[in-house]
Every structure is written in C-alpha cells, then in structure tokens.
Design an enzyme around this catalytic site. Structure first.
Site, PDB file in Angstrom:
ATOM      1  N   TYR A   1       0.735  -1.309  -0.131  1.00  0.00           N
ATOM      2  CA  TYR A   1      -0.206  -0.032   0.007  1.00  0.00           C
ATOM      3  C   TYR A   1       0.838   1.029  -0.065  1.00  0.00           C
ATOM      4  CZ  TYR A   1      -2.932  -3.642   2.304  1.00  0.00           C
ATOM      5  OH  TYR A   1      -3.500  -4.698   2.854  1.00  0.00           O
TER       6      TYR A   1
ATOM      7  N   TYR B   1     -13.056  -5.485   6.767  1.00  0.00           N
ATOM      8  CA  TYR B   1     -11.838  -5.594   5.986  1.00  0.00           C
ATOM      9  C   TYR B   1     -11.611  -7.166   5.996  1.00  0.00           C
ATOM     10  CZ  TYR B   1      -7.269  -6.437   4.384  1.00  0.00           C
ATOM     11  OH  TYR B   1      -6.031  -6.782   3.692  1.00  0.00           O
TER      12      TYR B   1
ATOM     13  N   ASP C   1     -15.078 -13.585  10.893  1.00  0.00           N
ATOM     14  CA  ASP C   1     -13.453 -13.452  10.688  1.00  0.00           C
ATOM     15  C   ASP C   1     -12.871 -13.016  11.921  1.00  0.00           C
ATOM     16  OD1 ASP C   1     -11.049 -12.563   9.532  1.00  0.00           O
ATOM     17  OD2 ASP C   1     -11.948 -11.579   7.893  1.00  0.00           O
TER      18      ASP C   1
ATOM     19  N   LYS D   1      -3.263 -13.923  11.803  1.00  0.00           N
ATOM     20  CA  LYS D   1      -2.575 -13.175  12.492  1.00  0.00           C
ATOM     21  C   LYS D   1      -1.716 -13.693  13.597  1.00  0.00           C
ATOM     22  CE  LYS D   1      -3.452  -9.011   9.966  1.00  0.00           C
ATOM     23  NZ  LYS D   1      -4.640  -8.761   9.430  1.00  0.00           N
TER      24      LYS D   1
END
Ligand code: PLP
Length: 418
Positions: A12, A140, A234, A263
């Site tokens: 990004y 997200y 999620d 994660k």
C-alpha cells in the site's frame, strides 16, 4: 540501508514519494532493533500478530526442533504430527463444535476457503442459487479478489478494482433497529441469494478499529438461523486474546458456522491461517461423490513449521497469564490514552481488550505522524483517521506509558499545526 528503493515493492505504498522503510535487524520482547542500533517499542505487534512479543523462547524452540525434523511436506495424501496436534488443539479451544480445520497460509486465503465452504454447503442443501455474501461497511477481510468484494466498498485500498469484483451485499452494521431491519429484509427475501453473512466480531480492525456490541452478533445469529444463512466470523484480527477473551465470539456467547483465524495464530512467527467449520458444515461435504469435496489445496498448506509454532503459541495461552494480561490492558490503555481526549482535533478515545484508539478528525496527518512516531522511538502506524495501539499482550506498564505519551505529543503537535 540494504533495502534499495523500488526493488522490494512495499505494501500500500506510493513508491515514488514514500519515506524509505526502516531496516529491522532483530527483535525481542516488545522491541525492534534497527540497523545502526536504535530500537523502537512496537505498539502494533507487527499487524497484531506478535501476541507473546518477539522471539518467545517456547515458540522459537518448537520451530527449531521442527526445522531439524521436517520443515515442509505436501499435505495431499500425507499428514504430520504438528498439523494433527494443532487441529485437535484448535477444536478444543474454539467454542461449540467448531472442529473441522482447513489450514492455509494467509488470512485472505482462509476467508476465501470459508466463502467456498459456505457456497458448497448451500449447494449441498439444495440451494445452489445462494452464492452471494452479506458483509458490512467498515469491514476488512483481505486483499484477494473474493475478499475485496466483501470489504467496505468505500475503502481506499481496493477502490480501483471495483469493476473487477463480484457484487456482494455490503450494508451498514446492524447496530440500530433501522439497520437491523435493513439486514432482516435482505435475508428474508425469497429466494435468498445469500449463502452467508460475514463479519469481524466486536472489532472491525483494518477498517478503523470500530467497536460494536455483542448484541449485534446475537441478532445476526438468530436471523441466520431463521433464514438458513451461514454465519462466518472473521476472527483473523480478534482471535487469540486481542479483545480480552480467547475469541471475540465468546463475549457474545455466539458460535458461528465457520471461523477464520490467522494473524496471532503462530504468535507472529510464521504465515499460517485456518478456516474452521462446525460438524454440520463439514457433513455437507460428506458424500460418495468425489466432486462434492472441498475444492481447495494451497501448496504450502499446513506447513509443519507454522503448525509447530501455532501449537507452541496455544500452549503459551495456557502456561502464561496471557488472557489476564489482555483484559488488564483494556483499563491500562484507556487510562493512558484518556488525556488525548482533550487535545484539539481528537474526536474519540476508546479501548477494548488490548486495542486502544485515539480517533482524530481526519487522515491529513497520516504520513507526517508515521514519521514522527519513529522519531519518538515507537512503532505506531495510524490507519486513516485512527491512531491506535495493539501491542504485544506481554507489554509492561512503563512501555505502554511510553507509547501513550508519544501518541499524546504527536497528536498534540498535529492538532496545533493544522
Ligand atoms: C489481516 C486480515 C485479513 C487478511 O489476512 P492476510 O494474512 O493479510 O491475508 C483478513 N481479515 C481480517 C479481519 C484481517 O485483520
């Protein structure tokens, strides 16, 4: 600086104008050591992964031992103890009968797998037209094409790809009666096209560290039950203690049909993810027809090093008071960040579990702040208008104070200079 600009393409990042990245040579506990010897206190645990801090000896030992035995082997037709042990341990620690574990290598891929599971489950129930997803503003779920389609459509990271995405139904989060009625009317449509509802429970992470009440999850569970829609949580960001419980769904006493994890799964040491389904979802694939199998199989799925790290990480949640630490961080973070509430330009200060947020009026200071934080000796990366802390759960109060004091100074300077 060994990392020459433009050779490694940054995430990004506008390569022409961005400041060059800092080179990290080692890490330990909550500290990153840079080339040249300077160190930074990490306030965001490498995108929320390093829950036990960097280089915990228990995880390091497990990975080293596995490296000497079997660093990798394909998972088609073969298996190994670290994968079997990890699946058993995840099934034991997850709520309800979430116990059928598909292991992949990244969070995005585990969400893709969960979406495939949902579509195939609906087809197996005689509902092949249910192939779309309902997700929420501020959400997200990853950077791959299917996961981009369920992210917040206004979110800048993916706007350019809008025309290449499968249209899904992305609605405001049902945290008011009107919004809930809106979600209800979509799910109650006959015939429904929706295979599953997808949400980050309690905290929407990359979309701006936005919190919602457990009640939202309970409403979604009962609506999904009523309409035979699957519910996917999620928990890639919220899983493994980040919100103060092992999984966020426990705080709502809701069990989803599929949960995605990544994660902090390996304690921030190796790339690994999981999509875990209930028995009912798993049984939808149980058939004499080979084509009714779950059609997915990443080359590096269930990598033994990653699985060994994840097993060791789960053991640390039992051996060390990690969840107590996460819970006590909620109070500490809120107290430490509260002085920021009176600074000009600050619109909100909030904390949940081991996430503390100072929200400002706009994102105009983003790049300036990122540089200033590094100058202050801390590693903090605001997301849009949100300056946040999600540190390793083992962080000591003095280090937390240092992080919060840096946020106070930087936000104060930004507010004064606008
Ligand atoms: C980070 C994240 C993902 C994507 O995981 P990757 O490993 O970056 O592909 C998906 N969902 C949530 C909630 C995340 O925080």
């Amino acid at each position: 600086m060994t990392a020459a600009r433009g050779v490694t393409w940054r995430p990004y990042t506008q390569m022409k104008t961005a400041a060059p990245p800092l080179e990290v040579v080692s890490a330990s506990g909550v500290r990153l050591t840079l080339r040249g010897g300077r160190s930074l206190i990490d306030g965001i645990a490498s995108w929320w992964t390093a829950c036990h801090g960097y280089r915990h000896p228990h995880i390091e030992g497990a990975v080293k031992a596995q490296l000497e035995r079997l660093p990798h082997v394909m998972f088609g037709g073969l298996t190994h103890a670290p994968a079997e042990r990890l699946a058993d341990q995840l099934a034991a620690v997850l709520p309800g009968d979430l116990g059928h574990v598909f292991l992949a290598e990244s969070g995005s891929v585990s969400v893709e797998v969960a979406m495939k599971m949902a579509i195939q489950t609906q087809a197996a129930r005689g509902q092949p037209h249910r192939s779309r997803f309902l997700s929420f503003h501020g959400g997200y779920h990853g950077d791959t094409f299917a996961t981009m389609s369920v992210c917040d459509p206004e979110e800048g990271m993916h706007r350019r790809f809008a025309r290449a995405l499968v249209p899904q139904v992305v609605l405001p989060l049902p945290d008011t009666p009107d919004r809930l009625a809106n979600v209800q009317s979509v799910l109650r449509q006959h015939p429904s096209e929706i295979a599953a509802v997808l949400i980050e429970p309690l905290v929407q992470g990359a979309g701006g560290m936005r919190f919602h009440d457990p009640e939202v999850l309970r409403s979604l569970r009962s609506l999904c039950d009523e309409t035979d829609t699957l519910l996917i949580f999620d928990e890639i960001m919220t899983g493994f203690g980040r919100t103060g419980s092992m999984f966020a769904c426990e705080q709502a006493d809701v069990v989803p049909d599929i949960i995605t994890l990544s994660k902090a799964l390996t304690g921030g040491t190796l790339p690994l993810s999981a999509a875990v389904a209930t028995k009912e979802v798993f049984m939808a694939f149980w058939s004499d027809d080979p084509e009714a199998a779950l059609m997915h199989g990443p080359t590096y799925m269930a990598n033994p090093l990653g699985c060994a790290a994840a097993v060791a990480s789960l053991e640390l949640f039992e051996r060390e008071p990690r969840l107590e630490q996460a819970r006590s961080l909620e109070v500490q973070l809120f107290e430490a960040l509260r002085p920021c509430a009176k600074l000009p330009g600050v619109v909100d200060v909030r904390a949940r579990g081991a996430i503390g947020v100072v929200q400002v009026e706009d994102a105009s200071g983003l790049h300036w702040m990122r540089r200033r934080f590094a100058d202050e000796g801390v590693w903090i990366r605001p997301l849009g208008d949100v300056v946040y802390l999600a540190p390793p759960l083992i962080i000591e109060p003095e280090d937390l104070e240092t992080l919060a004091a840096a946020i106070f100074r930087v936000v104060q300077q930004w507010g004064a200079g606008r």
